[in-house]
Scaffold this motif. Structure first.
Motif, PDB file in Angstrom:
ATOM      1  N   ARG A 194       0.965  -1.203  -0.136  1.00 22.05           N
ATOM      2  CA  ARG A 194      -0.154   0.105  -0.071  1.00 22.05           C
ATOM      3  C   ARG A 194       0.835   1.180   0.087  1.00 22.05           C
ATOM      4  O   ARG A 194       1.267   2.071   1.039  1.00 22.05           O
ATOM      5  CB  ARG A 194      -1.123   0.058   1.155  1.00 22.05           C
ATOM      6  CG  ARG A 194      -2.027   1.200   1.069  1.00 22.05           C
ATOM      7  CD  ARG A 194      -2.879   1.166   2.602  1.00 22.05           C
ATOM      8  NE  ARG A 194      -3.743   2.153   2.425  1.00 22.05           N
ATOM      9  CZ  ARG A 194      -3.783   3.516   2.611  1.00 22.05           C
ATOM     10  NH1 ARG A 194      -2.478   3.559   3.278  1.00 22.05           N
ATOM     11  NH2 ARG A 194      -4.627   4.178   2.912  1.00 22.05           N
ATOM     12  N   LEU A 224       2.628   4.584  -2.858  1.00 23.21           N
ATOM     13  CA  LEU A 224       2.570   5.261  -4.235  1.00 23.21           C
ATOM     14  C   LEU A 224       3.840   5.470  -4.513  1.00 23.21           C
ATOM     15  O   LEU A 224       4.742   6.179  -3.944  1.00 23.21           O
ATOM     16  CB  LEU A 224       1.725   6.628  -4.167  1.00 23.21           C
ATOM     17  CG  LEU A 224       1.751   7.792  -5.385  1.00 23.21           C
ATOM     18  CD1 LEU A 224       1.076   6.977  -6.529  1.00 23.21           C
ATOM     19  CD2 LEU A 224       1.302   8.965  -4.952  1.00 23.21           C
ATOM     20  N   ALA A 257      -7.319   7.111  -9.540  1.00 26.06           N
ATOM     21  CA  ALA A 257      -6.273   6.917  -8.609  1.00 26.06           C
ATOM     22  C   ALA A 257      -6.856   6.392  -7.148  1.00 26.06           C
ATOM     23  O   ALA A 257      -6.348   5.736  -6.424  1.00 26.06           O
ATOM     24  CB  ALA A 257      -5.635   7.762  -8.389  1.00 26.06           C
ATOM     25  N   ARG A 258      -8.060   7.217  -6.869  1.00 26.07           N
ATOM     26  CA  ARG A 258      -8.904   6.974  -5.568  1.00 26.07           C
ATOM     27  C   ARG A 258      -9.347   5.769  -5.618  1.00 26.07           C
ATOM     28  O   ARG A 258      -9.211   5.155  -4.652  1.00 26.07           O
ATOM     29  CB  ARG A 258      -9.865   8.143  -5.637  1.00 26.07           C
ATOM     30  CG  ARG A 258      -9.441   9.597  -5.218  1.00 26.07           C
ATOM     31  CD  ARG A 258     -10.793  10.307  -4.982  1.00 26.07           C
ATOM     32  NE  ARG A 258     -10.136  11.993  -4.792  1.00 26.07           N
ATOM     33  CZ  ARG A 258     -10.189  12.664  -5.544  1.00 26.07           C
ATOM     34  NH1 ARG A 258     -10.763  12.322  -6.640  1.00 26.07           N
ATOM     35  NH2 ARG A 258      -9.879  13.882  -5.361  1.00 26.07           N
ATOM     36  N   MET A 291      -6.452   3.473  -4.654  1.00 26.86           N
ATOM     37  CA  MET A 291      -6.153   3.239  -3.217  1.00 26.86           C
ATOM     38  C   MET A 291      -7.223   2.920  -2.455  1.00 26.86           C
ATOM     39  O   MET A 291      -6.704   2.397  -1.311  1.00 26.86           O
ATOM     40  CB  MET A 291      -5.838   5.020  -2.898  1.00 26.86           C
ATOM     41  CG  MET A 291      -4.780   5.622  -3.658  1.00 26.86           C
ATOM     42  SD  MET A 291      -4.495   7.219  -3.474  1.00 26.86           S
ATOM     43  CE  MET A 291      -2.835   7.839  -4.018  1.00 26.86           C
ATOM     44  N   ARG A 292      -8.393   2.970  -2.733  1.00 26.69           N
ATOM     45  CA  ARG A 292      -9.406   2.466  -1.791  1.00 26.69           C
ATOM     46  C   ARG A 292      -9.238   0.765  -1.784  1.00 26.69           C
ATOM     47  O   ARG A 292      -9.503   0.197  -0.805  1.00 26.69           O
ATOM     48  CB  ARG A 292     -10.780   2.722  -2.337  1.00 26.69           C
ATOM     49  CG  ARG A 292     -11.374   3.960  -1.968  1.00 26.69           C
ATOM     50  CD  ARG A 292     -12.669   3.900  -2.217  1.00 26.69           C
ATOM     51  NE  ARG A 292     -13.134   4.179  -3.718  1.00 26.69           N
ATOM     52  CZ  ARG A 292     -13.424   5.414  -4.399  1.00 26.69           C
ATOM     53  NH1 ARG A 292     -13.216   6.416  -3.478  1.00 26.69           N
ATOM     54  NH2 ARG A 292     -13.624   5.209  -5.640  1.00 26.69           N
ATOM     55  N   ASP A 294      -6.138  -0.376  -1.854  1.00 27.43           N
ATOM     56  CA  ASP A 294      -4.805  -0.575  -1.587  1.00 27.43           C
ATOM     57  C   ASP A 294      -3.870  -1.149  -2.412  1.00 27.43           C
ATOM     58  O   ASP A 294      -2.895  -1.863  -2.131  1.00 27.43           O
ATOM     59  CB  ASP A 294      -4.754  -1.544  -0.076  1.00 27.43           C
ATOM     60  CG  ASP A 294      -5.432  -1.108   1.124  1.00 27.43           C
ATOM     61  OD1 ASP A 294      -5.588   0.212   1.105  1.00 27.43           O
ATOM     62  OD2 ASP A 294      -6.273  -1.853   1.789  1.00 27.43           O
ATOM     63  N   GLN A 295      -3.947  -0.751  -3.636  1.00 22.36           N
ATOM     64  CA  GLN A 295      -3.056  -1.095  -4.909  1.00 22.36           C
ATOM     65  C   GLN A 295      -1.566  -0.310  -4.642  1.00 22.36           C
ATOM     66  O   GLN A 295      -1.612   0.821  -4.110  1.00 22.36           O
ATOM     67  CB  GLN A 295      -3.806  -0.809  -5.998  1.00 22.36           C
ATOM     68  CG  GLN A 295      -5.097  -1.685  -6.154  1.00 22.36           C
ATOM     69  CD  GLN A 295      -4.942  -3.123  -6.656  1.00 22.36           C
ATOM     70  OE1 GLN A 295      -4.105  -3.390  -7.612  1.00 22.36           O
ATOM     71  NE2 GLN A 295      -5.253  -3.919  -5.811  1.00 22.36           N
ATOM     72  N   THR A 296      -0.843  -0.921  -5.221  1.00 26.16           N
ATOM     73  CA  THR A 296       0.620  -0.458  -5.253  1.00 26.16           C
ATOM     74  C   THR A 296       0.610   0.682  -6.672  1.00 26.16           C
ATOM     75  O   THR A 296       0.159  -0.286  -7.795  1.00 26.16           O
ATOM     76  CB  THR A 296       1.826  -1.317  -5.423  1.00 26.16           C
ATOM     77  OG1 THR A 296       1.578  -2.333  -4.423  1.00 26.16           O
ATOM     78  CG2 THR A 296       2.965  -0.723  -5.435  1.00 26.16           C
ATOM     79  N   ALA A 331      -2.435  11.562  -2.350  1.00 21.52           N
ATOM     80  CA  ALA A 331      -1.604  10.800  -1.101  1.00 21.52           C
ATOM     81  C   ALA A 331      -2.004  10.932   0.161  1.00 21.52           C
ATOM     82  O   ALA A 331      -2.381  10.281   1.255  1.00 21.52           O
ATOM     83  CB  ALA A 331      -0.283  10.859  -1.357  1.00 21.52           C
ATOM     84  N   ASN A 355      -5.895  10.333   1.222  1.00 17.61           N
ATOM     85  CA  ASN A 355      -5.930   8.778   1.559  1.00 17.61           C
ATOM     86  C   ASN A 355      -4.934   8.076   2.493  1.00 17.61           C
ATOM     87  O   ASN A 355      -4.937   7.013   2.554  1.00 17.61           O
ATOM     88  CB  ASN A 355      -5.904   7.917   0.174  1.00 17.61           C
ATOM     89  CG  ASN A 355      -7.026   8.391  -0.720  1.00 17.61           C
ATOM     90  OD1 ASN A 355      -8.028   7.695  -0.896  1.00 17.61           O
ATOM     91  ND2 ASN A 355      -6.883   9.167  -1.586  1.00 17.61           N
ATOM     92  N   TYR A 372      -1.458   7.919   1.837  1.00 18.62           N
ATOM     93  CA  TYR A 372      -1.024   6.930   1.273  1.00 18.62           C
ATOM     94  C   TYR A 372       0.590   7.301   1.305  1.00 18.62           C
ATOM     95  O   TYR A 372       1.079   8.445   0.960  1.00 18.62           O
ATOM     96  CB  TYR A 372      -1.513   6.855  -0.314  1.00 18.62           C
ATOM     97  CG  TYR A 372      -1.755   5.491  -0.673  1.00 18.62           C
ATOM     98  CD1 TYR A 372      -3.020   4.945  -0.310  1.00 18.62           C
ATOM     99  CD2 TYR A 372      -1.141   4.745  -1.721  1.00 18.62           C
ATOM    100  CE1 TYR A 372      -3.540   3.526  -0.759  1.00 18.62           C
ATOM    101  CE2 TYR A 372      -1.403   3.611  -2.137  1.00 18.62           C
ATOM    102  CZ  TYR A 372      -2.706   2.962  -1.773  1.00 18.62           C
ATOM    103  OH  TYR A 372      -3.168   1.906  -2.015  1.00 18.62           O
TER     104      TYR A 372
END
Length: 278
Positions: free
Chosen positions: A43, A45, A105-106, A109-110, A112-114, A147, A150, A152
């Motif tokens: 998780r 960016l 992107a959101r 991120m929801r 939990d992707q790289t 970032a 979220n 991140y």
């Protein structure tokens, strides 16, 4: 996302290639360090620099992350490249690439992707003489806002080598540079996509064999401190990321200068500089 059958088939092929590509990458002997900085949960960016080679960082960064922690990296593509159709577009989708829009992107991120982003976008790829390994992030701070929004972590990642595969012959303020910017503006509405005159091996366009140097920096915590305005904090996160990435590039350029095997035939890179044990 539910991809069409042709994209799913390409995804399976690319997965099989990725599983067996280690010997090929090892043969080319890239210098890779800082892998211990990658959060194990995936998780985070990744924020990198684009080079003239373009494809070097797009391929090498996801490869190194997948090899180290076993996660798939989702690159965010410049909107212009994201509109590509046909086989190139299918390949980008199969590779995991998506258009770099805030809502996309959101969503990543929801889940939990790289994620991998190049804030300079496509305009950072064509480098005029003297612009090698410089960041063109003017007005680009969306990655930092997302970032922060979220929570991140950001991992700066720098690549040196790609800007030397081709050597630029012209500066941006030359007659050719101004002409190229005018053509770019007329054809695509963007003068920041001007193309320099370049050469590869000798006077040809054959790519120069260059060793690649890749470094992952320490994660940057994006959690907004108590009492700090989130928009102001996002600008600070952008500044810290840019400063960290520029330091990585400077360090890698220095490392390359001390690598006695860097300028030799690729077969000599087996004796070239290696990362220090973590």
């Amino acid at each position: 996302m539910d991809h069409p059958p042709r994209v799913r088939a390409l995804k399976r092929v690319l997965g099989a290639v990725a599983d067996g590509i280690d010997p090929v990458i090892d043969l080319w002997r890239p210098y890779i360090d800082g892998l211990h900085n990658l959060p194990a949960d995936g998780r985070f960016l990744l924020v990198g620099n684009h080079t003239q080679m373009g494809s070097a960082e797009i391929l090498l960064i996801p490869y190194a992350v997948r090899r180290e922690i076993g996660v798939r990296v989702r690159p965010l593509a410049d909107r212009q490249f994201g509109q590509i159709r046909g086989l190139p577009g299918d390949l980008m989708a199969a590779f995991g690439g998506v258009v770099g829009a805030p809502e996309t992107a959101r969503e990543l991120m929801r889940h939990d992707q790289t994620i991998l982003v190049f804030p300079g976008g496509g305009r950072e790829i064509p480098k005029f003489k003297g612009e090698e390994y410089t960041l063109r992030w003017q007005g680009r701070s969306g990655f930092a806002r997302l970032a922060v929004e979220n929570g991140y972590p950001i991992v700066p990642v720098g690549l040196v080598g790609g800007d030397d595969v081709y050597r630029s012959l012209t500066v941006r303020d030359s007659a050719w540079g101004r002409f190229s910017q005018a053509i770019g503006s007329r054809l695509g509405g963007r003068d920041d996509m001007a193309m320099p005159l370049v050469r590869g091996v000798g006077p040809t366009l054959i790519p120069r064999p260059e060793r690649m140097y890749l470094r992952f920096g320490a994660p940057i915590d994006t959690t907004t401190p108590v009492g700090i305005d989130s928009s102001g904090w996002a600008e600070e996160v952008k500044r810290r990321t840019q400063t960290g990435l520029e330091r990585i590039l400077d360090d890698l350029l220095g490392l390359r200068e001390t690598d006695p095997y860097r300028g030799l035939n690729p077969l000599g890179w087996f004796r070239a500089a290696r990362p220090e044990p973590a």
